[in-house]
Every structure is written in C-alpha cells, then in structure tokens.
Design a protein around this motif. Structure first.
Motif, PDB file in Angstrom:
ATOM      1  N   GLN A  73       6.031 -14.609  -0.453  1.00 22.84           N
ATOM      2  CA  GLN A  73       5.996 -14.683   0.642  1.00 22.84           C
ATOM      3  C   GLN A  73       5.210 -15.827   1.237  1.00 22.84           C
ATOM      4  OE1 GLN A  73       4.434 -10.508   1.701  1.00 22.84           O
ATOM      5  NE2 GLN A  73       3.064 -10.741   3.153  1.00 22.84           N
ATOM      6  N   TRP A  74       4.898 -15.897   2.518  1.00 25.18           N
ATOM      7  CA  TRP A  74       4.448 -16.516   2.756  1.00 25.18           C
ATOM      8  C   TRP A  74       3.408 -16.533   3.608  1.00 25.18           C
ATOM      9  CZ3 TRP A  74       9.080 -17.456   1.389  1.00 25.18           C
ATOM     10  CH2 TRP A  74       9.591 -18.364   1.178  1.00 25.18           C
ATOM     11  N   LEU A  75       1.936 -17.020   3.781  1.00 24.22           N
ATOM     12  CA  LEU A  75       1.217 -16.515   4.866  1.00 24.22           C
ATOM     13  C   LEU A  75       0.375 -17.676   5.479  1.00 24.22           C
ATOM     14  CD1 LEU A  75       0.149 -14.246   2.197  1.00 24.22           C
ATOM     15  CD2 LEU A  75      -0.265 -12.455   4.383  1.00 24.22           C
ATOM     16  N   SER A  76       0.005 -17.017   6.867  1.00 24.83           N
ATOM     17  CA  SER A  76      -0.779 -18.004   7.849  1.00 24.83           C
ATOM     18  C   SER A  76      -2.071 -17.023   8.340  1.00 24.83           C
ATOM     19  CB  SER A  76       0.193 -18.776   8.671  1.00 24.83           C
ATOM     20  OG  SER A  76      -0.625 -19.376  10.082  1.00 24.83           O
ATOM     21  N   SER A  77      -3.027 -17.996   8.791  1.00 23.11           N
ATOM     22  CA  SER A  77      -4.385 -17.486   9.594  1.00 23.11           C
ATOM     23  C   SER A  77      -4.675 -17.903  10.062  1.00 23.11           C
ATOM     24  CB  SER A  77      -5.672 -17.595   8.592  1.00 23.11           C
ATOM     25  OG  SER A  77      -5.717 -18.765   8.244  1.00 23.11           O
ATOM     26  N   ALA A  78      -3.761 -18.722  11.049  1.00 19.60           N
ATOM     27  CA  ALA A  78      -3.896 -19.449  12.264  1.00 19.60           C
ATOM     28  C   ALA A  78      -2.802 -19.906  13.304  1.00 19.60           C
ATOM     29  CB  ALA A  78      -4.663 -21.251  12.173  1.00 19.60           C
ATOM     30  N   GLN A 109       4.841  -3.636  15.667  1.00 28.16           N
ATOM     31  CA  GLN A 109       4.203  -2.529  15.168  1.00 28.16           C
ATOM     32  C   GLN A 109       3.899  -2.504  13.519  1.00 28.16           C
ATOM     33  OE1 GLN A 109       3.448   0.253  13.789  1.00 28.16           O
ATOM     34  NE2 GLN A 109       1.537   1.027  14.210  1.00 28.16           N
ATOM     35  N   GLY A 110       5.020  -2.098  12.877  1.00 28.16           N
ATOM     36  CA  GLY A 110       4.527  -1.708  11.588  1.00 28.16           C
ATOM     37  C   GLY A 110       4.331  -3.225  11.153  1.00 28.16           C
ATOM     38  N   ALA A 111       4.967  -4.334  11.579  1.00 31.04           N
ATOM     39  CA  ALA A 111       4.958  -5.789  10.556  1.00 31.04           C
ATOM     40  C   ALA A 111       3.486  -6.259  10.319  1.00 31.04           C
ATOM     41  CB  ALA A 111       5.926  -6.682  11.050  1.00 31.04           C
ATOM     42  N   LEU A 112       3.088  -5.916  11.705  1.00 30.68           N
ATOM     43  CA  LEU A 112       1.712  -6.468  12.372  1.00 30.68           C
ATOM     44  C   LEU A 112       0.535  -5.708  11.458  1.00 30.68           C
ATOM     45  CD1 LEU A 112       0.265  -8.814  14.171  1.00 30.68           C
ATOM     46  CD2 LEU A 112      -0.296  -6.698  15.481  1.00 30.68           C
ATOM     47  N   LEU A 113       0.919  -4.212  11.367  1.00 26.16           N
ATOM     48  CA  LEU A 113      -0.031  -3.604  10.495  1.00 26.16           C
ATOM     49  C   LEU A 113      -0.126  -3.891   8.677  1.00 26.16           C
ATOM     50  CD1 LEU A 113      -2.101  -0.744  10.844  1.00 26.16           C
ATOM     51  CD2 LEU A 113      -0.311   0.752   9.345  1.00 26.16           C
ATOM     52  N   ARG A 114       1.521  -4.228   8.651  1.00 23.76           N
ATOM     53  CA  ARG A 114       1.205  -4.648   7.055  1.00 23.76           C
ATOM     54  C   ARG A 114       0.877  -5.796   6.746  1.00 23.76           C
ATOM     55  NH1 ARG A 114       7.365  -6.611   4.213  1.00 23.76           N
ATOM     56  NH2 ARG A 114       5.946  -8.076   2.383  1.00 23.76           N
ATOM     57  N   LEU A 115       0.684  -7.209   7.981  1.00 27.14           N
ATOM     58  CA  LEU A 115       0.099  -8.175   7.823  1.00 27.14           C
ATOM     59  C   LEU A 115      -1.242  -7.945   7.714  1.00 27.14           C
ATOM     60  CD1 LEU A 115      -0.451 -11.182   8.334  1.00 27.14           C
ATOM     61  CD2 LEU A 115      -0.056 -11.158  10.789  1.00 27.14           C
ATOM     62  N   LEU A 116      -1.776  -7.159   8.472  1.00 25.52           N
ATOM     63  CA  LEU A 116      -3.133  -6.419   8.493  1.00 25.52           C
ATOM     64  C   LEU A 116      -4.106  -6.313   7.339  1.00 25.52           C
ATOM     65  CD1 LEU A 116      -6.344  -6.899   9.556  1.00 25.52           C
ATOM     66  CD2 LEU A 116      -5.589  -4.454  10.241  1.00 25.52           C
ATOM     67  N   GLY A 117      -2.545  -5.409   5.883  1.00 26.50           N
ATOM     68  CA  GLY A 117      -3.439  -4.949   4.996  1.00 26.50           C
ATOM     69  C   GLY A 117      -3.024  -6.243   4.019  1.00 26.50           C
ATOM     70  N   GLU A 118      -1.868  -6.866   3.793  1.00 31.44           N
ATOM     71  CA  GLU A 118      -1.969  -8.488   3.377  1.00 31.44           C
ATOM     72  C   GLU A 118      -2.859  -9.260   3.397  1.00 31.44           C
ATOM     73  OE1 GLU A 118       2.206  -8.596   3.314  1.00 31.44           O
ATOM     74  OE2 GLU A 118       2.733  -6.691   2.541  1.00 31.44           O
ATOM     75  N   LEU A 119      -3.707  -9.456   4.618  1.00 36.70           N
ATOM     76  CA  LEU A 119      -4.406 -10.238   4.260  1.00 36.70           C
ATOM     77  C   LEU A 119      -6.104 -10.479   3.156  1.00 36.70           C
ATOM     78  CD1 LEU A 119      -5.599 -10.108   8.226  1.00 36.70           C
ATOM     79  CD2 LEU A 119      -3.873 -11.631   7.223  1.00 36.70           C
ATOM     80  N   ALA A 120      -5.935  -9.379   2.490  1.00 33.84           N
ATOM     81  CA  ALA A 120      -6.075  -9.533   1.047  1.00 33.84           C
ATOM     82  C   ALA A 120      -5.765 -10.614   0.159  1.00 33.84           C
ATOM     83  CB  ALA A 120      -5.920  -8.049   0.888  1.00 33.84           C
ATOM     84  N   TRP A 121      -4.639 -11.302   0.553  1.00 41.27           N
ATOM     85  CA  TRP A 121      -4.030 -11.971  -0.482  1.00 41.27           C
ATOM     86  C   TRP A 121      -4.926 -13.719   0.143  1.00 41.27           C
ATOM     87  CZ3 TRP A 121       1.442  -9.229  -0.309  1.00 41.27           C
ATOM     88  CH2 TRP A 121       1.542  -8.898  -1.240  1.00 41.27           C
TER      89      TRP A 121
END
Length: 279
Positions: A101-106, A157-169
């Motif tokens: 997984q790759w995450l971005s903040s901006a 909606q589903g992907a954005l809610l998943r993202l909100l929880g996984e910002l813990a990473w």
C-alpha cells in the motif's frame, strides 16, 4: 500420441508464461499508481495548517502526543507491505493474503494491491484506491480474468472511509486541517471528518488507556453484488503499535462489518514493514 503430448505441453507452457506476464503487469501497474501518488505528495507544498494540539479533543491530543505525531514533521507519503488473512464473503473461509500500500497526505489518498491465494496455483488480485476522493476497485482472477471493476459514489464513500482509518499509518495526517476536522465526544472517543475532492466521510475513533488508537467506526457502503450496495456499520481495529522513524504506527489492523449487532471480520492485516516519504 507423443506429438500431441508435446503440443499440449507447449500450449500449457505458453499459457503459463502468459499468466505470469499478466501477474507481473498487474503488480507493475499498481506500483506505478502508488509511485505516482507518492511523487505527487513529495512535490506538494508543506502543510502549514496544523492546528494547535491544545485546540483538539483531549483523547486526540493525547494520542498525537503518545504516538509522537504531534511533534513530528508532517509526513507526506508512506509505503507498507503486509501479510495476513482475508475472506471474500462473510460465509467464506479465511485465505492467506499479501499486500502492498501507498498513502499520500497531500491530498489524502491511497493505492493498495492485494493478492489472495485461493488454492494451489490459483490466486486473486485486487487493487483498491482513493485518489482525489474518487474510489475504484479492480479484481482479477489469476491476474487475467476481470471479476469486478467498480466505480461510482458507493466506491468513493467506501474507499474514503477506509482511508480515514488507515491514516493511522501516517499519523501526522490527522493534524492536517485542510482535509480533516475533529469533534469532541468524551474522554475516550472523538469524531473525525475527512474531506477530499468535494466528498466527505465521518467516523468515530476510540482510544485506549495508553492513549493509542484502538479503532474507528462508521457507516460504510458494502458491496452486495450486481451493482448494489448498502450502508452498513463498519469497524476497523488497530493494535500492535511499533515505532517507525519517530512515530508509533499499528502493525495489526482488522476490518469488520457489523450486521444485526454482530461483528463479521473479513480482513486481518499484519504489517511487515513501513517506510515514510523517501520510500
């Protein structure tokens, strides 16, 4: 007879090579999307909208202090690999899974690629993402046969809610007031709203006695098949926090649907490595 056996073996070998090439192509495509997301984050302007910790709900403030995110420079991107188990249906058996997984903040976004081993020599590839608030899910059998390709408001909606929880990473993202707003509930809970690309989702976060996040809950679109979905209570649990470059992040996450008051877990991820920014 020998000639036909030779031809059959040659055809089988050619098909096997084709499937392996498509497997590698699926991996490369997901990695390219993830790298593009990370590069965009790296080129973004630094977050100058961090709120003062004193203005945040008490459990959020304590979490950011305990995790180290409150004093850490804003993280722009994260990259992780995980193992674990997954089940494709609430009545299906658990199967081994490996993911990246790759995450971005901006702005906040993610690209995820997972591979489930469905049997001897058989696998299912999935790529889930939320980019600029738009979600998309792609699922292929043996990296070849498309089982699902879904877009639309429910996936957003589903992907954005998943993202909100996984910002813990990437916990410094919880301090980005450009996209995230906190509301107080009580001493152990707070409500967060994440807004990206004109879309917004809200979830309730819970925090334990040690100050660390124990999970989040919200209403999430659940795929029922045939293009149908229904908003269903969702819970994401987090635990096994470990230090990575000065912040504590969860190395265990579990996702569950709550149906008629009962939890039905369907994904258990065990993180193996996490890297920030430079990836």
């Amino acid at each position: 007879m020998t000639t036909w056996i030779g031809i059959a073996l040659a055809v089988f070998a050619a098909l096997a090579l084709l499937v392996l090439e498509r497997r590698e192509r699926f991996e490369r495509s997901a990695a390219a999307e993830g790298a593009a997301l990370a590069a965009r984050a790296a080129a973004s302007a630094p977050n100058s909208h961090r709120p003062q910790l004193d203005g945040l709900p008490a459990p959020v403030r304590r979490y950011l202090e305990v995790s180290g995110a409150g004093r850490h420079a804003p993280l722009r991107a994260a990259h992780l690999r995980h193992g674990g188990t997954f089940r494709p249906g609430l009545d299906k058996p658990w199967l081994p899974i490996r993911g990246e997984q790759w995450l971005s903040s901006a702005p906040p976004g993610f690209v995820w690629h997972g591979r489930v081993r469905a049997g001897a020599g058989l696998w299912i590839d999935a790529r889930d993402r939320s980019v600029d608030g738009e979600g998309e899910m792609l699922v292929k059998l043996a990296s070849t046969v498309t089982l699902q390709r879904a877009r639309g408001a429910a996936l957003d909606q589903g992907a954005l809610l998943r993202l909100l929880g996984e910002l813990a990473w990437m916990p410094t993202a919880f301090l980005d007031a450009r996209h995230l707003r906190w509301e107080a509930i009580d001493a152990d809970h707070a409500r967060a709203t994440l807004a990206v690309g004109g879309r917004a989702v809200t979830a309730t976060f819970a925090f334990g006695p040690d100050g660390l996040m124990t999970g989040m809950s919200g209403e999430r679109e659940r795929d029922l098949g045939g293009g149908r979905s229904v908003k269903t209570p969702f819970h994401g649990a987090s635990g096994d926090f470990r230090p990575v470059d000065g912040v504590l992040v969860p190395f265990h996450m579990e996702a569950s649907w709550i149906i008629e008051g009962r939890p039905f877990p369907y994904a258990r991820f065990e993180v193996e490595e996490v890297a920030f920014d430079g990836l």
